[in-house]
Write a protein that holds these residues in place. Sequence first.
Motif, PDB file in Angstrom:
ATOM      1  N   PHE A   1       0.846  -1.190   0.000  1.00 25.68           N
ATOM      2  CA  PHE A   1       0.000   0.000   0.000  1.00 25.68           C
ATOM      3  C   PHE A   1       0.881   1.240   0.000  1.00 25.68           C
ATOM      4  CE2 PHE A   1       0.095  -1.887   4.251  1.00 25.68           C
ATOM      5  CZ  PHE A   1       0.671  -0.890   5.014  1.00 25.68           C
ATOM      6  N   ILE A   2       0.299   2.329  -0.475  1.00 28.71           N
ATOM      7  CA  ILE A   2       1.010   3.600  -0.590  1.00 28.71           C
ATOM      8  C   ILE A   2       0.568   4.513   0.547  1.00 28.71           C
ATOM      9  CG2 ILE A   2       1.359   5.640  -2.036  1.00 28.71           C
ATOM     10  CD1 ILE A   2       0.808   3.777  -4.456  1.00 28.71           C
ATOM     11  N   VAL A   3       1.546   5.165   1.169  1.00 32.38           N
ATOM     12  CA  VAL A   3       1.302   6.051   2.307  1.00 32.38           C
ATOM     13  C   VAL A   3       1.944   7.407   2.029  1.00 32.38           C
ATOM     14  CG1 VAL A   3       1.668   6.370   4.782  1.00 32.38           C
ATOM     15  CG2 VAL A   3       1.337   4.075   3.869  1.00 32.38           C
ATOM     16  N   THR A   4       1.223   8.466   2.344  1.00 29.82           N
ATOM     17  CA  THR A   4       1.791   9.814   2.304  1.00 29.82           C
ATOM     18  C   THR A   4       1.615  10.431   3.690  1.00 29.82           C
ATOM     19  OG1 THR A   4      -0.278  10.824   1.561  1.00 29.82           O
ATOM     20  CG2 THR A   4       1.279  10.154  -0.152  1.00 29.82           C
ATOM     21  N   PRO A   5       2.388  11.444   3.995  1.00 28.97           N
ATOM     22  CA  PRO A   5       2.266  12.050   5.318  1.00 28.97           C
ATOM     23  C   PRO A   5       0.836  12.483   5.658  1.00 28.97           C
ATOM     24  CG  PRO A   5       4.248  12.849   4.260  1.00 28.97           C
ATOM     25  CD  PRO A   5       3.491  12.053   3.230  1.00 28.97           C
ATOM     26  N   ASP A   6       0.127  13.053   4.680  1.00 28.41           N
ATOM     27  CA  ASP A   6      -1.207  13.598   4.947  1.00 28.41           C
ATOM     28  C   ASP A   6      -2.350  12.851   4.271  1.00 28.41           C
ATOM     29  OD1 ASP A   6      -0.765  14.306   2.322  1.00 28.41           O
ATOM     30  OD2 ASP A   6      -0.690  16.462   2.708  1.00 28.41           O
ATOM     31  N   GLY A   7      -2.051  11.800   3.500  1.00 30.62           N
ATOM     32  CA  GLY A   7      -3.092  11.035   2.818  1.00 30.62           C
ATOM     33  C   GLY A   7      -3.622  11.672   1.547  1.00 30.62           C
ATOM     34  N   ARG A   8      -3.026  12.770   1.137  1.00 34.12           N
ATOM     35  CA  ARG A   8      -3.476  13.466  -0.074  1.00 34.12           C
ATOM     36  C   ARG A   8      -2.785  12.922  -1.318  1.00 34.12           C
ATOM     37  NH1 ARG A   8      -3.519  19.737   1.937  1.00 34.12           N
ATOM     38  NH2 ARG A   8      -5.157  19.463   3.503  1.00 34.12           N
ATOM     39  N   THR A   9      -3.422  13.167  -2.464  1.00 34.42           N
ATOM     40  CA  THR A   9      -2.830  12.736  -3.728  1.00 34.42           C
ATOM     41  C   THR A   9      -1.509  13.448  -3.954  1.00 34.42           C
ATOM     42  OG1 THR A   9      -4.022  14.419  -4.971  1.00 34.42           O
ATOM     43  CG2 THR A   9      -5.072  12.263  -4.797  1.00 34.42           C
ATOM     44  N   PHE A  10      -0.674  12.840  -4.789  1.00 35.81           N
ATOM     45  CA  PHE A  10       0.619  13.431  -5.124  1.00 35.81           C
ATOM     46  C   PHE A  10       0.912  13.168  -6.593  1.00 35.81           C
ATOM     47  CE2 PHE A  10       1.367   9.131  -3.768  1.00 35.81           C
ATOM     48  CZ  PHE A  10       2.344   8.654  -4.621  1.00 35.81           C
ATOM     49  N   ARG A  11       1.869  13.917  -7.129  1.00 29.47           N
ATOM     50  CA  ARG A  11       2.274  13.767  -8.531  1.00 29.47           C
ATOM     51  C   ARG A  11       3.679  13.216  -8.599  1.00 29.47           C
ATOM     52  NH1 ARG A  11      -0.842  17.252 -12.481  1.00 29.47           N
ATOM     53  NH2 ARG A  11       0.535  16.183 -13.895  1.00 29.47           N
TER      54      ARG A  11
ATOM     55  N   ILE B   1      -1.305  10.198  -8.178  1.00 28.27           N
ATOM     56  CA  ILE B   1      -1.577   8.962  -7.448  1.00 28.27           C
ATOM     57  C   ILE B   1      -2.305   9.288  -6.150  1.00 28.27           C
ATOM     58  CG2 ILE B   1      -0.527   6.990  -6.266  1.00 28.27           C
ATOM     59  CD1 ILE B   1       1.737   7.118  -8.310  1.00 28.27           C
ATOM     60  N   THR B   2      -3.337   8.519  -5.870  1.00 27.01           N
ATOM     61  CA  THR B   2      -4.063   8.631  -4.611  1.00 27.01           C
ATOM     62  C   THR B   2      -3.552   7.541  -3.672  1.00 27.01           C
ATOM     63  OG1 THR B   2      -6.025   9.427  -5.766  1.00 27.01           O
ATOM     64  CG2 THR B   2      -6.338   8.602  -3.520  1.00 27.01           C
ATOM     65  N   PRO B   3      -3.002   7.919  -2.529  1.00 23.52           N
ATOM     66  CA  PRO B   3      -2.464   6.914  -1.598  1.00 23.52           C
ATOM     67  C   PRO B   3      -3.583   6.140  -0.909  1.00 23.52           C
ATOM     68  CG  PRO B   3      -2.374   9.067  -0.597  1.00 23.52           C
ATOM     69  CD  PRO B   3      -2.850   9.276  -2.008  1.00 23.52           C
ATOM     70  N   HIS B   4      -3.225   4.989  -0.372  1.00 27.69           N
ATOM     71  CA  HIS B   4      -4.182   4.183   0.388  1.00 27.69           C
ATOM     72  C   HIS B   4      -4.378   4.743   1.798  1.00 27.69           C
ATOM     73  CE1 HIS B   4      -2.525   1.328  -2.619  1.00 27.69           C
ATOM     74  NE2 HIS B   4      -3.808   1.019  -2.732  1.00 27.69           N
ATOM     75  N   TYR B   5      -3.293   5.296   2.377  1.00 25.12           N
ATOM     76  CA  TYR B   5      -3.323   5.725   3.773  1.00 25.12           C
ATOM     77  C   TYR B   5      -2.473   6.972   3.989  1.00 25.12           C
ATOM     78  CZ  TYR B   5      -4.855   0.906   4.413  1.00 25.12           C
ATOM     79  OH  TYR B   5      -5.522  -0.299   4.325  1.00 25.12           O
TER      80      TYR B   5
END
Length: 104
Positions: free
Chosen positions: A75-85, A92-96
């Motif tokens: 799964f993909i995780v970003t610090p804030d859960g927001r989409t990134f480029r 990409i929309t992260p899972h968490y």
Amino acid sequence: MIQVKVIILLASLALLLHSCSKNEATTQEEAGAGTRILNAAFVCVDKVYNSELMAPYDILQHTVYRDSSNYIRCFIVTPDGRTFRTSEGITITPHYSFENCPPV
């Protein structure tokens, strides 16, 4: 530039490991007897290269086809859960987010 990305990735991973809360049935006991599902979190930020994310994600995700009771759940995780480029422009929309990701 690569050294900065590595530092950001390592810092993000450390924060992720420290701050993840348990939200889904992901442990061996919860999955059922004889089942072993490992979690692999891909911590991402803007401008990640497509190949740096997609190649290892693809390889690990395919373990479910080898053995559906013993595989790696990606799964993909970003610090804030927001989409990134990505660096190449894919959104990409992260899972968490760090706040709600499963344990790794």
